[in-house]
Scaffold this active site. Sequence first.
Site, PDB file in Angstrom:
ATOM      1  N   GLN A 129       0.826  -1.033   0.226  1.00  0.00           N
ATOM      2  CA  GLN A 129       0.011  -0.105  -0.002  1.00  0.00           C
ATOM      3  C   GLN A 129       0.719   1.336   0.058  1.00  0.00           C
ATOM      4  O   GLN A 129       1.880   1.331   0.533  1.00  0.00           O
ATOM      5  CB  GLN A 129      -0.933  -0.015   1.412  1.00  0.00           C
ATOM      6  N   GLU A 261      -2.944  -4.189   7.393  1.00  0.00           N
ATOM      7  CA  GLU A 261      -4.209  -4.955   7.530  1.00  0.00           C
ATOM      8  C   GLU A 261      -4.106  -6.157   6.078  1.00  0.00           C
ATOM      9  O   GLU A 261      -5.109  -6.529   5.648  1.00  0.00           O
ATOM     10  CB  GLU A 261      -5.528  -4.506   7.229  1.00  0.00           C
ATOM     11  N   ASN A 262      -2.844  -6.660   6.003  1.00  0.00           N
ATOM     12  CA  ASN A 262      -2.902  -7.590   5.160  1.00  0.00           C
ATOM     13  C   ASN A 262      -3.831  -8.721   5.475  1.00  0.00           C
ATOM     14  O   ASN A 262      -3.480  -9.418   6.737  1.00  0.00           O
ATOM     15  CB  ASN A 262      -1.441  -8.169   4.880  1.00  0.00           C
ATOM     16  N   HIS A 285      -8.013  -2.184  15.131  1.00  0.00           N
ATOM     17  CA  HIS A 285      -7.877  -1.478  13.887  1.00  0.00           C
ATOM     18  C   HIS A 285      -7.789  -2.261  12.619  1.00  0.00           C
ATOM     19  O   HIS A 285      -8.708  -2.224  11.560  1.00  0.00           O
ATOM     20  CB  HIS A 285      -7.047  -0.285  13.939  1.00  0.00           C
ATOM     21  N   GLU A 286      -6.578  -3.121  12.826  1.00  0.00           N
ATOM     22  CA  GLU A 286      -6.229  -3.985  11.566  1.00  0.00           C
ATOM     23  C   GLU A 286      -7.476  -4.937  11.455  1.00  0.00           C
ATOM     24  O   GLU A 286      -7.589  -5.388  10.379  1.00  0.00           O
ATOM     25  CB  GLU A 286      -4.906  -4.549  11.841  1.00  0.00           C
ATOM     26  N   HIS A 289     -10.325  -3.826   9.523  1.00  0.00           N
ATOM     27  CA  HIS A 289     -10.172  -3.603   8.170  1.00  0.00           C
ATOM     28  C   HIS A 289     -10.687  -4.967   7.491  1.00  0.00           C
ATOM     29  O   HIS A 289     -11.028  -4.818   6.214  1.00  0.00           O
ATOM     30  CB  HIS A 289      -8.594  -3.659   7.912  1.00  0.00           C
ATOM     31  N   GLU A 308     -10.244   4.136   5.690  1.00  0.00           N
ATOM     32  CA  GLU A 308      -9.748   4.327   6.991  1.00  0.00           C
ATOM     33  C   GLU A 308     -10.812   5.088   8.057  1.00  0.00           C
ATOM     34  O   GLU A 308     -10.830   4.930   9.095  1.00  0.00           O
ATOM     35  CB  GLU A 308      -8.427   5.356   6.853  1.00  0.00           C
ATOM     36  N   ASP A 365       1.573   8.434  -1.078  1.00  0.00           N
ATOM     37  CA  ASP A 365       2.372   8.420   0.199  1.00  0.00           C
ATOM     38  C   ASP A 365       2.600  10.111   0.416  1.00  0.00           C
ATOM     39  O   ASP A 365       2.631  10.114   1.755  1.00  0.00           O
ATOM     40  CB  ASP A 365       3.677   7.818  -0.014  1.00  0.00           C
ATOM     41  N   TYR A 373      -8.624   9.270   8.087  1.00  0.00           N
ATOM     42  CA  TYR A 373      -8.845   8.364   9.376  1.00  0.00           C
ATOM     43  C   TYR A 373      -9.746   9.153  10.338  1.00  0.00           C
ATOM     44  O   TYR A 373     -10.780   8.592  10.648  1.00  0.00           O
ATOM     45  CB  TYR A 373      -7.497   8.083  10.119  1.00  0.00           C
ATOM     46  N   MET A 538       6.671   5.686  11.301  1.00  0.00           N
ATOM     47  CA  MET A 538       6.492   7.164  11.103  1.00  0.00           C
ATOM     48  C   MET A 538       5.650   7.969  11.923  1.00  0.00           C
ATOM     49  O   MET A 538       5.977   9.012  12.134  1.00  0.00           O
ATOM     50  CB  MET A 538       5.873   7.252   9.737  1.00  0.00           C
TER      51      MET A 538
END
Length: 584
Positions: A129, A261-262, A285-286, A289, A308, A365, A373, A538
């Site tokens: 992503q 969230e794969n 959260h994941e 998804h 999101e 990005d 979100y 990040m």
Amino acid sequence: MARLDPHSYCDDAQPQTDTVDWVARVDFASKTLTAVATLTFARSGSGPLDLDTRGLTIDRAETLDGRVVPFVVHTEDAVLGARLTLTLPEGTAGVRVAYRTSPEASALQWLEAAQTHGGVHPFLFSQCQAIHARSVLPLQDTPRVRVRYTAALTVPAQLKALMAAAFVSREVDGDLAVERWQMPQSIPPYLFAFAVGDLAGRELGPRCRVWAEPGVIDRAAFEFAGADAMLTTAEALFGPYPWDRFDFLTMPPSFPYGGMENPRLTFLTPTLLAGDRSLVNVLAHELAHSWTGNLVTNANAEHFWLNEGFTVYAERRIQEVLEGAERGALSEALGRESLDEAIKGFKARPALTHLRTDLTGIDPDDAYSQVPYEKGYLFLKTLERYVGRPAFDVYLRRYIETFAFRSITTDDFVRFTRAALPGALEAIDAPAWIEGPGVPSNAASGGSARLDALRALGTTPPADAVAGAWSPAEWQLWLQQCARTPDDVDCAALDARFDLSVSGNFEVLVAWLELGVLAGYVPAVPRACQLLSQVGRMKYLRPLYKALMVRPETRAVARSTFEACAPAYHPIARQVVRGLLSAP
Ligand SMILES: [Zn+2]
């Protein structure tokens, strides 16, 4: 012909990929994959077929029945990568493309053994992503084209491969192992994911297993022990879990996100391992998804809020059931802080604070922020408040059922919502949310008694008894509150009293160090630099580098720290920090 995604060369008049078969050999020495991708089309076709690639060296292309397919690799575009145009002969049911990846593939991070916890074996992982799958395989890299796939990965036999798919088999042949996987449910290409390393697994329940490096597995298993209960809670809210298994992998510290969230194999930052299960909302959260994002997917990055915003809403619903409404109010307040910060950052580009964005020519990005979100969350919360929770819950279940395994736009959302909740979008002035900047004044806000008490403190430190009972979220909120007027805070006294510089909770630690650096508290600077050399998430790099850039006396430290740490950061994180350091 039409290109419906500003971030893909995919042309909807051309054959669409239905399934992918991917065979790849992982070579740690050259940091490349040598691979064959076989794309089978939903319907046979002929003529040009445009695929997305980035940094791939194409060796040959042929039809499934072995006819040569002529191809051209066009000049690389800075955002999109290089268009690969194949010329399909009459009646082509699919193509087989043999190619190699670049050592600089933007989706791949090749870690030296020294960058792992164990320090003995190298590690490789993917992060596709938003538009990085094209650096791993040639394909129609748009969420509009969902695919099912099979894969065979050849890796060093002492390592384990994992994919965000169902495991099929592992065969060892000498010093190599071949691991086979299949993904029976259709996914958007950004959910294509794998990792290779020295990995151990631990069962957490009938459908959940945690993976991590052997030296981390005990801590990971403790932290995420509630995963199975969380899954059951989520199913009660959103419907049956559609991906069979919910396994997850604790990544090396350079992983640039909190989680990814794969499907069947969520990736998680190791910074969640606080030892007290206080940061499992990222797992929630994941998991959320699985319904909002992976099942109902944004058609392209301009509608990212559909992924999101719905997921933050769903995450907080799970958290409310598991931890209570009070905790939910604190999360909402933390979210609002990060939203206001993000909106401030886009002062010069307010259009990036709309829910629906125009990203023509813009790298997703670079547009990434908390806006989709938290503004998305507030929009849905405002809708929920207007129609009432029972009606909203029925609506949400129907939304998920209606759009399951489809990729949709904001217009699809609007049409559906108009029909399902007549008059509601008009009543809350949805256009101001969707097509307007900032946060509309009718935004719902929760609030709670604890939040009010905390706000009332201002920069006054809490009494010891109060501080002892504070959750990490309360600390974080209070520290962020102090960081607005750092000159009013006596950091040395705070640190001596509450040992903040040695907090084991990254959210608290980073909020504290940000405050310390902004306040000119000297010991915070080396501690911040040490943290920046240990993690690549990040969410932490951004505030700490930003804070170091505020005072003239710490700017050089920011630059030298980045120079030293950059090789260990993920390419996406490197790009983000470079942007922060060059900002005027
Ligand atoms: Zn998310």
